[in-house]
Write a protein that holds these residues in place. Sequence first.
Motif, PDB file in Angstrom:
ATOM      1  N   ARG A 138       0.697  -1.224   0.325  1.00  0.00           N
ATOM      2  CA  ARG A 138      -0.089   0.204   0.018  1.00  0.00           C
ATOM      3  C   ARG A 138       0.769   1.287   0.190  1.00  0.00           C
ATOM      4  N   HIS A 142       6.483   5.379  -5.671  1.00  0.00           N
ATOM      5  CA  HIS A 142       4.889   5.760  -6.594  1.00  0.00           C
ATOM      6  C   HIS A 142       4.586   6.887  -6.831  1.00  0.00           C
ATOM      7  N   PRO A 198      -0.222   6.602 -10.073  1.00  0.00           N
ATOM      8  CA  PRO A 198      -1.128   5.646  -9.601  1.00  0.00           C
ATOM      9  C   PRO A 198      -1.497   4.572 -10.595  1.00  0.00           C
ATOM     10  N   GLY A 199      -1.577   4.527 -11.548  1.00  0.00           N
ATOM     11  CA  GLY A 199      -0.969   2.993 -12.130  1.00  0.00           C
ATOM     12  C   GLY A 199      -1.204   1.842 -11.074  1.00  0.00           C
ATOM     13  N   GLU A 255      -2.891   1.289  -8.342  1.00  0.00           N
ATOM     14  CA  GLU A 255      -3.973   0.105  -8.704  1.00  0.00           C
ATOM     15  C   GLU A 255      -3.258  -0.867  -8.633  1.00  0.00           C
ATOM     16  N   GLU A 256      -2.714  -1.796  -9.601  1.00  0.00           N
ATOM     17  CA  GLU A 256      -1.796  -3.247  -9.650  1.00  0.00           C
ATOM     18  C   GLU A 256      -2.073  -3.033  -8.481  1.00  0.00           C
ATOM     19  N   ARG A 262      -2.810  -3.253  -5.630  1.00  0.00           N
ATOM     20  CA  ARG A 262      -3.880  -3.099  -4.673  1.00  0.00           C
ATOM     21  C   ARG A 262      -4.958  -4.514  -5.448  1.00  0.00           C
ATOM     22  N   ARG A 263      -4.906  -4.787  -6.864  1.00  0.00           N
ATOM     23  CA  ARG A 263      -5.217  -5.905  -7.074  1.00  0.00           C
ATOM     24  C   ARG A 263      -4.483  -7.238  -6.584  1.00  0.00           C
ATOM     25  N   THR A 310       4.333  -5.057 -10.984  1.00  0.00           N
ATOM     26  CA  THR A 310       3.180  -4.202 -11.840  1.00  0.00           C
ATOM     27  C   THR A 310       4.385  -3.523 -12.982  1.00  0.00           C
TER      28      THR A 310
END
Length: 177
Positions: A35, A45, A50-51, A54-55, A57-58, A70
Motif C-alpha cells: 500500500r 509511486h 496512480p496506475g 491500482e495494480e 491493490r489488485r 507490475t
Amino acid sequence: MKTKDINGCRIELVEGDITTQDVDSIVNAANSSLRGGGGVDGAIHRAGGPGIMEECRRIGGCPTGWAVLTGGGTLPARHVIHAVGPVYRDGRHGEPELLSGCYRRCLEIAAENRFESVAFPSISTGAYGYPVADAARIALAAAAGFLRSKGVPGVVRFVLFGKAAFDAYAKVLDGLE
Ligand code: APR
C-alpha cells in the motif's frame, strides 16, 4: 560507476535515484501490504503515477522474502518488481535468508520475463534497519550467484542513495571473486 563482469553479464553500482533509471525493471523496497510508504516506495509511486498502486491493490499483498511484478506507469523503467525485505532485528531471525531470497526472487522474475536490465535499491537498509555492510554482502552474493548459474539478466544495477551506501557496496564488490 563501478562494474564487475560475471558470466557474460554485468553488475553495476551507481550512486543516484532509482526512479530515473531507464531499465526494463526497477525494484521497489515495498512492505507486505503493497500500500505504499516512505523511502524508495514513496518515491516510486510519486514518480510512477496512480496506475502502479491500482495494480498493487489488485495483487493484494506479498509475503516477506518474496516479490511481485507490475507495470512501470509513468516511470522511465518499463516495470516495477515490488520486493518485501525483512525488518532487521539482530540478524538471527532469518533476516539474511529472507533478504537473499528477496533478491533471488526478483532476478527470477526478471529472467522469466526476459528483462535485459534490472535496477535494485539497497533493500531493507532504510526504514527496515538492516546494517548496510551486511545487506551489501547478501545483495551482491545473491546477484553474483544468480548470474553465475543462469547467465541472465545482462545488467544488474544497484542504485545506491548517497555515498555511504555506494562505498559499502563498492567495498564488497571489490572483494567478490
Ligand atoms: N533511490 C534509491 N534509493 C533510495 C531512494 C531512491 N529514490 N530513496 C531512498 N533510498 C534508499 C535508502 O537510503 C535506503 O538505503 O533505499 C534504501 C532502502 O530504504 P527504504 O526505502 O526505507 O526501504 P526499506 O528499508 O526496505 O523499508 C521498507 O519502508 O516506506 C517503506 O513502504 C516501505 O514499509 C516499507 C519500508
